[in-house]
Design a protein around this motif. Structure first.
Motif, short mmCIF file in Angstrom:
data_model
loop_
_atom_site.label_atom_id
_atom_site.label_comp_id
_atom_site.label_asym_id
_atom_site.label_seq_id
_atom_site.Cartn_x
_atom_site.Cartn_y
_atom_site.Cartn_z
N LEU A 160 25.78 -14.29 56.44
CA LEU A 160 26.39 -15.37 57.20
C LEU A 160 26.83 -16.54 56.33
CD1 LEU A 160 27.27 -16.46 59.94
CD2 LEU A 160 25.00 -17.46 60.19
N VAL A 161 26.00 -16.99 55.44
CA VAL A 161 26.36 -18.14 54.60
C VAL A 161 27.53 -17.79 53.68
CG1 VAL A 161 25.53 -19.68 52.77
CG2 VAL A 161 24.08 -19.21 54.75
N SER A 162 27.57 -16.57 53.20
CA SER A 162 28.71 -16.12 52.38
C SER A 162 30.00 -16.15 53.19
CB SER A 162 28.47 -14.72 51.84
OG SER A 162 27.33 -14.69 51.02
N TYR A 163 29.93 -15.73 54.45
CA TYR A 163 31.11 -15.77 55.31
C TYR A 163 31.56 -17.21 55.57
CZ TYR A 163 30.23 -10.82 56.41
OH TYR A 163 30.04 -9.47 56.35
N VAL A 164 30.61 -18.09 55.77
CA VAL A 164 30.94 -19.51 55.99
C VAL A 164 31.62 -20.07 54.75
CG1 VAL A 164 29.97 -21.82 56.34
CG2 VAL A 164 29.15 -19.90 57.72
N LEU A 165 31.07 -19.78 53.57
CA LEU A 165 31.70 -20.25 52.33
C LEU A 165 33.09 -19.65 52.15
CD1 LEU A 165 28.73 -20.22 49.79
CD2 LEU A 165 30.00 -22.21 50.61
N PHE A 166 33.25 -18.38 52.48
CA PHE A 166 34.56 -17.73 52.39
C PHE A 166 35.57 -18.45 53.28
CE2 PHE A 166 37.63 -14.61 53.97
CZ PHE A 166 38.21 -14.20 52.78
N PHE A 167 35.14 -18.79 54.51
CA PHE A 167 36.01 -19.52 55.44
C PHE A 167 36.37 -20.90 54.88
CE2 PHE A 167 36.38 -22.46 59.06
CZ PHE A 167 37.51 -21.91 59.68
N LEU A 168 35.38 -21.62 54.36
CA LEU A 168 35.63 -22.96 53.80
C LEU A 168 36.58 -22.89 52.61
CD1 LEU A 168 32.01 -24.43 53.92
CD2 LEU A 168 33.95 -25.04 55.40
N TYR A 169 36.36 -21.91 51.75
CA TYR A 169 37.23 -21.76 50.58
C TYR A 169 38.63 -21.30 50.99
CZ TYR A 169 32.95 -22.27 47.84
OH TYR A 169 31.78 -22.73 47.29
N GLY A 170 38.72 -20.57 52.08
CA GLY A 170 40.03 -20.18 52.60
C GLY A 170 40.81 -21.39 53.08
N ILE A 171 40.13 -22.30 53.75
CA ILE A 171 40.78 -23.55 54.18
C ILE A 171 41.21 -24.37 52.96
CG2 ILE A 171 40.38 -25.78 55.32
CD1 ILE A 171 38.57 -24.25 57.30
N TYR A 172 40.35 -24.40 51.95
CA TYR A 172 40.66 -25.11 50.71
C TYR A 172 41.89 -24.49 50.04
CZ TYR A 172 39.59 -27.49 46.27
OH TYR A 172 39.63 -28.27 45.14
N PHE A 173 41.94 -23.16 50.02
CA PHE A 173 43.09 -22.44 49.45
C PHE A 173 44.37 -22.83 50.18
CE2 PHE A 173 45.96 -18.78 49.89
CZ PHE A 173 46.31 -18.58 48.56
N PHE B 272 34.66 -26.51 44.34
CA PHE B 272 34.12 -25.44 45.19
C PHE B 272 32.64 -25.69 45.46
CE2 PHE B 272 37.84 -23.71 43.25
CZ PHE B 272 38.40 -22.90 44.21
N TYR B 273 31.94 -26.10 44.43
CA TYR B 273 30.52 -26.40 44.58
C TYR B 273 30.33 -27.59 45.53
CZ TYR B 273 25.81 -27.95 43.51
OH TYR B 273 24.51 -28.35 43.63
N LEU B 274 31.15 -28.61 45.39
CA LEU B 274 31.02 -29.79 46.24
C LEU B 274 31.34 -29.49 47.70
CD1 LEU B 274 32.42 -32.59 43.91
CD2 LEU B 274 30.04 -32.17 44.57
N ILE B 275 32.28 -28.60 47.95
CA ILE B 275 32.59 -28.20 49.33
C ILE B 275 31.37 -27.53 49.94
CG2 ILE B 275 33.93 -26.58 50.74
CD1 ILE B 275 36.31 -27.18 48.81
N GLY B 276 30.82 -26.55 49.26
CA GLY B 276 29.64 -25.85 49.77
C GLY B 276 28.45 -26.78 49.91
N ARG B 277 28.25 -27.61 48.92
CA ARG B 277 27.12 -28.54 48.93
C ARG B 277 27.24 -29.55 50.06
NH1 ARG B 277 25.55 -32.51 43.88
NH2 ARG B 277 24.06 -33.74 45.02
#
Length: 164
Positions: free
Chosen positions: A5-18, A44-49
């Motif tokens: 789940l957390v990996s999927y959330v990060l993937f979604f956040l990084y997709g928005i960033y992309f 990327f780290y700051l977005i997740g953090r």
């Protein structure tokens, strides 16, 4: 093994960033995005953090306050929120992309339907608990232990209503 789940959330956040970087012209394709990450992964780290640590950690303090306020008292709610906000491990883990902070938020949210089940027999509380428990296990496998207080609430609630 870590649930996804957390990996999927990060993937979604990084997709928005992309998409954001693509719209402003900072990158032109996936290869540029890869190079952008390899050159400096700080953003990327700051977005997740920020999302998985700071936002969810702060939300946990708020929902803990609301939980205790709803089922106990305002004074106890303030004290509980203060203790959680000053708890060393909670503060430390809220600074990182760490699975325990999203899990703790979900577990705190699980106690809303659990405590409601003690007072009333409503299928909505069971459905909400089931969804939240699923998110808990999908975040970290030890979230499955939330079933213990749920079963206790179910049994105690049934016994209490049976006695009446």
């Amino acid at each position: 093994k870590i649930p996804p789940l957390v990996s999927y959330v990060l993937f979604f956040l990084y997709g928005i960033y992309f998409l954001g970087l693509l719209l402003v012209g900072a990158i032109h394709n996936v290869d540029d995005f890869t190079i952008f990450f390899l050159n400096d992964p700080t953003s990327f780290y700051l977005i997740g953090r920020t999302v998985l640590g700071v936002l969810l950690g702060t939300s946990t303090v708020y929902f803990m306050y609301k939980l205790v306020q709803k089922f106990f008292s305002e004074k106890q709610a303030l004290l509980t929120a203060l203790f959680l906000a000053l708890n060393f491990l909670h503060v430390q883990n809220s600074h990182y992309i760490y699975l325990d902070i999203p899990l703790l938020l979900i577990l705190v949210l699980c106690f809303f339907p659990i405590l409601n089940i003690l007072a009333r027999d409503d299928v909505k509380d069971y459905a909400l608990f089931g969804a939240l428990a699923g998110f808990a296990v999908a975040t970290k496998y030890n979230g499955s232990f939330i079933v213990v207080p749920f079963l206790a609430a179910h049994i105690l609630g049934r016994l209490d209503r049976w006695k009446r």
